[in-house]
Write an enzyme that holds these catalytic residues in place. Structure first.
Site, short mmCIF file in Angstrom:
data_model
loop_
_atom_site.label_atom_id
_atom_site.label_comp_id
_atom_site.label_asym_id
_atom_site.label_seq_id
_atom_site.Cartn_x
_atom_site.Cartn_y
_atom_site.Cartn_z
N LYS A 148 0.85 -1.20 0.00
CA LYS A 148 0.00 0.00 0.00
C LYS A 148 0.89 1.26 0.00
O LYS A 148 2.10 1.17 0.23
CB LYS A 148 -0.91 -0.04 1.23
CG LYS A 148 -1.96 -1.17 1.19
CD LYS A 148 -2.77 -1.19 2.50
CE LYS A 148 -3.92 -2.18 2.45
NZ LYS A 148 -4.68 -2.21 3.73
N TYR B 127 -12.05 -3.07 -2.48
CA TYR B 127 -12.69 -3.52 -1.25
C TYR B 127 -14.21 -3.53 -1.41
O TYR B 127 -14.79 -2.54 -1.82
CB TYR B 127 -12.33 -2.60 -0.08
CG TYR B 127 -10.88 -2.69 0.32
CD1 TYR B 127 -10.36 -3.84 0.91
CD2 TYR B 127 -10.02 -1.61 0.14
CE1 TYR B 127 -9.03 -3.92 1.30
CE2 TYR B 127 -8.68 -1.68 0.52
CZ TYR B 127 -8.20 -2.84 1.11
OH TYR B 127 -6.88 -2.91 1.49
N ASN C 167 -1.83 -0.21 7.30
CA ASN C 167 -1.13 -1.43 7.68
C ASN C 167 -0.21 -1.98 6.58
O ASN C 167 0.01 -3.18 6.48
CB ASN C 167 -2.13 -2.50 8.16
CG ASN C 167 -3.27 -2.67 7.17
OD1 ASN C 167 -3.19 -2.20 6.03
ND2 ASN C 167 -4.33 -3.33 7.59
N HIS D 260 -1.58 -5.42 1.53
CA HIS D 260 -2.82 -6.18 1.32
C HIS D 260 -2.45 -7.56 0.80
O HIS D 260 -1.51 -7.70 0.01
CB HIS D 260 -3.70 -5.49 0.27
CG HIS D 260 -4.77 -6.39 -0.26
ND1 HIS D 260 -5.97 -6.60 0.39
CD2 HIS D 260 -4.79 -7.21 -1.35
CE1 HIS D 260 -6.68 -7.49 -0.29
NE2 HIS D 260 -5.99 -7.87 -1.35
N GLU E 288 -9.28 -9.79 -7.67
CA GLU E 288 -8.26 -8.75 -7.50
C GLU E 288 -7.18 -8.82 -8.60
O GLU E 288 -6.75 -7.78 -9.11
CB GLU E 288 -7.61 -8.89 -6.11
CG GLU E 288 -8.61 -8.53 -5.00
CD GLU E 288 -8.20 -9.02 -3.61
OE1 GLU E 288 -7.08 -9.56 -3.47
OE2 GLU E 288 -9.02 -8.88 -2.67
P1 GDP Z 1 -7.40 -7.15 5.67
O1 GDP Z 1 -7.89 -8.26 4.77
O2 GDP Z 1 -6.66 -7.67 6.86
O3 GDP Z 1 -6.63 -6.09 4.93
O4 GDP Z 1 -8.69 -6.43 6.29
P2 GDP Z 1 -10.15 -6.16 5.70
O5 GDP Z 1 -10.31 -6.80 4.35
O6 GDP Z 1 -11.14 -6.51 6.74
O7 GDP Z 1 -10.19 -4.58 5.55
C1 GDP Z 1 -9.56 -3.92 4.49
C2 GDP Z 1 -8.76 -2.74 5.03
O8 GDP Z 1 -9.66 -1.82 5.67
C3 GDP Z 1 -7.74 -3.08 6.11
O9 GDP Z 1 -6.50 -3.56 5.62
C4 GDP Z 1 -7.59 -1.74 6.80
O10 GDP Z 1 -6.77 -0.86 6.04
C5 GDP Z 1 -9.03 -1.22 6.79
N1 GDP Z 1 -9.81 -1.64 7.99
C6 GDP Z 1 -10.28 -2.89 8.26
N2 GDP Z 1 -10.97 -2.91 9.39
C7 GDP Z 1 -10.98 -1.65 9.86
C8 GDP Z 1 -11.57 -1.04 11.03
O11 GDP Z 1 -12.22 -1.66 11.84
N3 GDP Z 1 -11.36 0.30 11.20
C9 GDP Z 1 -10.65 1.04 10.30
N4 GDP Z 1 -10.50 2.36 10.54
N5 GDP Z 1 -10.07 0.50 9.19
C10 GDP Z 1 -10.24 -0.84 8.97
MG MG Z 2 -9.38 -8.34 3.30
#
Ligand code: GDP
Ligand code: MG
Length: 191
Positions: free
Chosen positions: A10, A50, A151, A154, A165
């Site tokens: 990212k 997403y 973070n 991805h 994707e």
């Molecule tokens: P990943 O698969 O671990 O990247 O997580 P997800 O697919 O659930 O979410 C996509 C991205 O959204 C994450 O990598 C974070 O950048 C962001 N994100 C996910 N959950 C949260 C949350 O609860 N709060 C906030 N502020 N950002 C989130």
């Molecule tokens: Mg994810």
């Protein structure tokens, strides 16, 4: 078992000079890079990457509510409103600077990719994972600052996501088939 996963460094990962380290971890575990490019995400790519599933809406809603409750703040938004806000934040996050889009191929590539990357929240991601070792963001901090968790990386969550994707970021181009000889060492054939 032989599969492809989509990995993206990212914008914060690229800005912080973590591209080499991240690629190195995937190489060392035994995955084969079959596509890689530096690009500025298009609006469509950032928007479609997403997807707001019911499960995700509930997850981000609960995380945000928990963070606010800890600080004694009442959350007046619904989960849908919270998720929409985070999704908008994700779109701008992905477009703030270039990203590195990569396709890795190998046995159990999707599960292995997720294991190397670690869980979503950097603060609680275990040491040894990319997120745990190279970032420190949290649900609390991202809720305070009203943005998505930063973070650095991805990785696809499952096979359906990986296919979607790879199509979104590579569109069937710039992916290469070639032999990588360490595979013969890692995966011995039955005699
Ligand atoms: P990943 O698969 O671990 O990247 O997580 P997800 O697919 O659930 O979410 C996509 C991205 O959204 C994450 O990598 C974070 O950048 C962001 N994100 C996910 N959950 C949260 C949350 O609860 N709060 C906030 N502020 N950002 C989130
Ligand atoms: Mg994810």
């Amino acid at each position: 078992m032989l599969e492809r996963t989509f990995v993206m460094v990212k914008p914060d990962g690229v800005q912080r000079g973590l591209v080499g380290e991240i690629i190195s971890r995937f190489e060392k575990v035994g995955l084969k890079m079959v596509g890689m490019k530096l690009l500025h995400a298009s609006e469509k790519q950032a928007n479609d990457h997403y997807v707001l599933t019911d499960e995700w809406v509930e997850k981000v809603g609960n995380n945000t509510r928990d963070s606010l409750t800890k600080k004694g703040i009442e959350c007046k938004e619904t989960n849908e409103e919270i998720a929409k806000g985070i999704h908008d934040g994700l779109k701008s996050y992905l477009r703030e600077n270039p990203v590195v889009a990569i396709v890795f191929e190998g046995f159990h590539a999707i599960d292995i990719g997720r294991k190397i990357v670690g869980p979503t929240e950097s603060r609680t991601a275990p040491v040894g994972t990319i997120r745990g070792d190279y970032s420190l963001d949290s649900y609390d901090l991202s809720t305070d600052l009203k943005r998505a968790v930063r973070n650095v990386i991805h990785a696809s969550g499952d096979k359906a996501d990986a296919e979607k994707e790879i199509a979104l970021w590579f569109g069937g181009e710039d992916i290469y088939d070639y032999e990588k000889h360490d595979w013969t060492v890692m995966v011995k054939h039955k005699k």
